[in-house]
Scaffold this motif. Sequence first.
Motif, mmCIF file in Angstrom:
data_model
loop_
_atom_site.group_PDB
_atom_site.id
_atom_site.type_symbol
_atom_site.label_atom_id
_atom_site.label_comp_id
_atom_site.label_asym_id
_atom_site.label_seq_id
_atom_site.Cartn_x
_atom_site.Cartn_y
_atom_site.Cartn_z
ATOM 1 N N GLY A 9 30.938 -17.194 53.332
ATOM 2 C CA GLY A 9 30.588 -16.620 54.628
ATOM 3 C C GLY A 9 31.283 -15.294 54.838
ATOM 4 N N ASN A 10 30.532 -14.318 55.308
ATOM 5 C CA ASN A 10 31.075 -12.991 55.630
ATOM 6 C C ASN A 10 30.935 -12.794 57.135
ATOM 7 O OD1 ASN A 10 31.581 -10.274 55.986
ATOM 8 N ND2 ASN A 10 29.728 -9.580 54.912
ATOM 9 N N TRP A 11 32.071 -12.900 57.817
ATOM 10 C CA TRP A 11 32.011 -12.816 59.282
ATOM 11 C C TRP A 11 31.834 -11.391 59.799
ATOM 12 C CZ3 TRP A 11 35.917 -16.686 61.979
ATOM 13 C CH2 TRP A 11 35.468 -17.992 61.770
ATOM 14 N N LYS A 12 31.977 -10.416 58.893
ATOM 15 C CA LYS A 12 31.876 -9.005 59.325
ATOM 16 C C LYS A 12 32.847 -8.762 60.484
ATOM 17 C CE LYS A 12 27.251 -9.008 57.500
ATOM 18 N NZ LYS A 12 25.940 -8.391 57.437
ATOM 19 N N MET A 13 32.503 -7.907 61.447
ATOM 20 C CA MET A 13 33.441 -7.638 62.548
ATOM 21 C C MET A 13 33.173 -8.607 63.699
ATOM 22 S SD MET A 13 34.605 -3.997 64.181
ATOM 23 C CE MET A 13 33.355 -3.902 65.464
ATOM 24 N N GLY A 91 32.514 -3.449 47.949
ATOM 25 C CA GLY A 91 31.231 -2.787 47.782
ATOM 26 C C GLY A 91 30.109 -3.339 48.624
ATOM 27 N N HIS A 92 30.455 -4.026 49.723
ATOM 28 C CA HIS A 92 29.378 -4.464 50.624
ATOM 29 C C HIS A 92 28.588 -3.232 51.078
ATOM 30 C CE1 HIS A 92 27.226 -6.058 54.054
ATOM 31 N NE2 HIS A 92 27.457 -7.266 53.574
ATOM 32 N N SER A 93 27.289 -3.393 51.244
ATOM 33 C CA SER A 93 26.466 -2.219 51.585
ATOM 34 C C SER A 93 26.893 -1.589 52.909
ATOM 35 C CB SER A 93 24.984 -2.599 51.635
ATOM 36 O OG SER A 93 24.756 -3.583 52.612
ATOM 37 N N GLU A 94 27.469 -2.406 53.810
ATOM 38 C CA GLU A 94 27.928 -1.818 55.074
ATOM 39 C C GLU A 94 29.160 -0.940 54.855
ATOM 40 O OE1 GLU A 94 28.047 -5.447 57.404
ATOM 41 O OE2 GLU A 94 25.876 -5.581 57.185
ATOM 42 N N ARG A 95 29.894 -1.171 53.781
ATOM 43 C CA ARG A 95 31.000 -0.276 53.389
ATOM 44 C C ARG A 95 30.440 0.927 52.622
ATOM 45 N NH1 ARG A 95 35.429 -0.890 56.095
ATOM 46 N NH2 ARG A 95 36.110 0.692 54.612
ATOM 47 N N TYR A 161 24.196 -10.085 44.984
ATOM 48 C CA TYR A 161 23.031 -9.193 45.121
ATOM 49 C C TYR A 161 22.505 -9.326 46.540
ATOM 50 C CZ TYR A 161 18.242 -7.643 45.156
ATOM 51 O OH TYR A 161 17.069 -7.024 45.517
ATOM 52 N N GLU A 162 22.585 -8.241 47.287
ATOM 53 C CA GLU A 162 22.140 -8.251 48.682
ATOM 54 C C GLU A 162 21.225 -7.061 48.940
ATOM 55 O OE1 GLU A 162 25.189 -10.381 51.376
ATOM 56 O OE2 GLU A 162 25.967 -8.393 50.978
ATOM 57 N N PRO A 163 19.908 -7.270 48.887
ATOM 58 C CA PRO A 163 19.019 -6.161 49.224
ATOM 59 C C PRO A 163 19.309 -5.711 50.655
ATOM 60 C CG PRO A 163 17.774 -8.206 48.816
ATOM 61 C CD PRO A 163 19.217 -8.515 48.622
ATOM 62 N N TRP A 165 17.709 -4.199 52.868
ATOM 63 C CA TRP A 165 16.650 -4.429 53.854
ATOM 64 C C TRP A 165 16.541 -5.904 54.251
ATOM 65 C CZ3 TRP A 165 13.095 -7.673 51.583
ATOM 66 C CH2 TRP A 165 13.127 -7.725 50.187
ATOM 67 N N ALA A 166 17.237 -6.774 53.529
ATOM 68 C CA ALA A 166 17.208 -8.207 53.860
ATOM 69 C C ALA A 166 18.424 -8.619 54.684
ATOM 70 C CB ALA A 166 17.139 -9.041 52.582
ATOM 71 N N ILE A 167 19.398 -7.716 54.833
ATOM 72 C CA ILE A 167 20.634 -8.086 55.538
ATOM 73 C C ILE A 167 20.415 -8.039 57.047
ATOM 74 C CG2 ILE A 167 23.010 -7.383 56.008
ATOM 75 C CD1 ILE A 167 23.217 -6.449 53.120
ATOM 76 N N GLY A 206 21.530 -11.994 52.127
ATOM 77 C CA GLY A 206 20.521 -11.320 52.944
ATOM 78 C C GLY A 206 19.671 -12.350 53.646
ATOM 79 N N SER A 207 20.014 -12.600 54.941
ATOM 80 C CA SER A 207 19.240 -13.509 55.794
ATOM 81 C C SER A 207 19.138 -14.932 55.250
ATOM 82 C CB SER A 207 17.836 -12.938 56.061
ATOM 83 O OG SER A 207 17.930 -11.724 56.780
ATOM 84 N N VAL A 208 20.194 -15.380 54.559
ATOM 85 C CA VAL A 208 20.224 -16.784 54.131
ATOM 86 C C VAL A 208 20.515 -17.658 55.357
ATOM 87 C CG1 VAL A 208 21.350 -18.508 52.659
ATOM 88 C CG2 VAL A 208 21.040 -16.160 51.823
ATOM 89 N N ASN A 209 19.757 -18.732 55.497
ATOM 90 C CA ASN A 209 19.997 -19.664 56.606
ATOM 91 C C ASN A 209 19.710 -21.088 56.144
ATOM 92 O OD1 ASN A 209 17.165 -20.162 56.837
ATOM 93 N ND2 ASN A 209 16.950 -18.282 58.038
#
Length: 249
Positions: A9-13, A91-95, A161-163, A165-167, A206-209
């Motif tokens: 899990g990546n809680w981000k901010m 290397g997360h795409s948001e970084r 691998y995180e496209p 456009w799917a995040i 990317g949008s895993v649920n």
Amino acid sequence: MARRKYVVGNWKMNGLKSALGEAEAIFAAAGQQSAVDVALCPPFTMVGALAALPKAVVGGQDCHAAQSGAYTGSVSAPMLVDSGARLVLVGHSERREGFAESDADVKAKAEAALAAGLNVILCCGEPLSVRESGDAIAFVLNQIEHSLPDAFDADRLAIAYEPIWAIGTGLVPTLNDVSAMHGALREALRGRVGGKADQMRLLYGGSVNGENAAELLSAGDVDGALVGGASLSAAKFNPIVDAAAALAG
Ligand code: PGA
């Protein structure tokens, strides 16, 4: 060789002390699943608190490439270790996008993390324009070629691998596209570490649920998931771990 499923899990901010109960419930459920590895990557401020929970496996979301020094606002890999982290995302795409991190920056961070004793999840993924132009695989392999450390233990480094456009969009690639990308990544890793590439875990993100996890996790060469939004609550995250456990048999 069978690779253990890995759900991170990546809680981000996101995440104040009030979220500790969610992490506790996530780790408690994960502790019941012997066939799946589970980790949470909260903001730096919460690493220590999460790491103190029973059954916790905690990671940072980023680290600086230097060990210490005049880098106001940054956190180093040894600091993460000191706080109880066992892994870190790099290397997360948001970084890469939001903080202009280059492949060389990501590589330096990955090397610093490994040197400090952290395991690494190295993220890659293409923007929508690249997916639409049909060049996604070449783009991602190029990212990986330039962001991977020169030398690393295959069992200490995973790829996510995180496209882009799917995040956070609810969009997911087709299973064929996911398998094709992961297969290409595995082949490229063989070029780097030979047969040890078969030990490396390749996560999809990317949008895993809870609804799509079983399908995504069953795609060829998918060994786990990196989960953003759905990792913020046990109610949403634990079904993803359950899906991984069901596949692990
Ligand atoms: P998402 O984020 O699950 O909210 O799409 C994934 C990620 O950015 O790691």
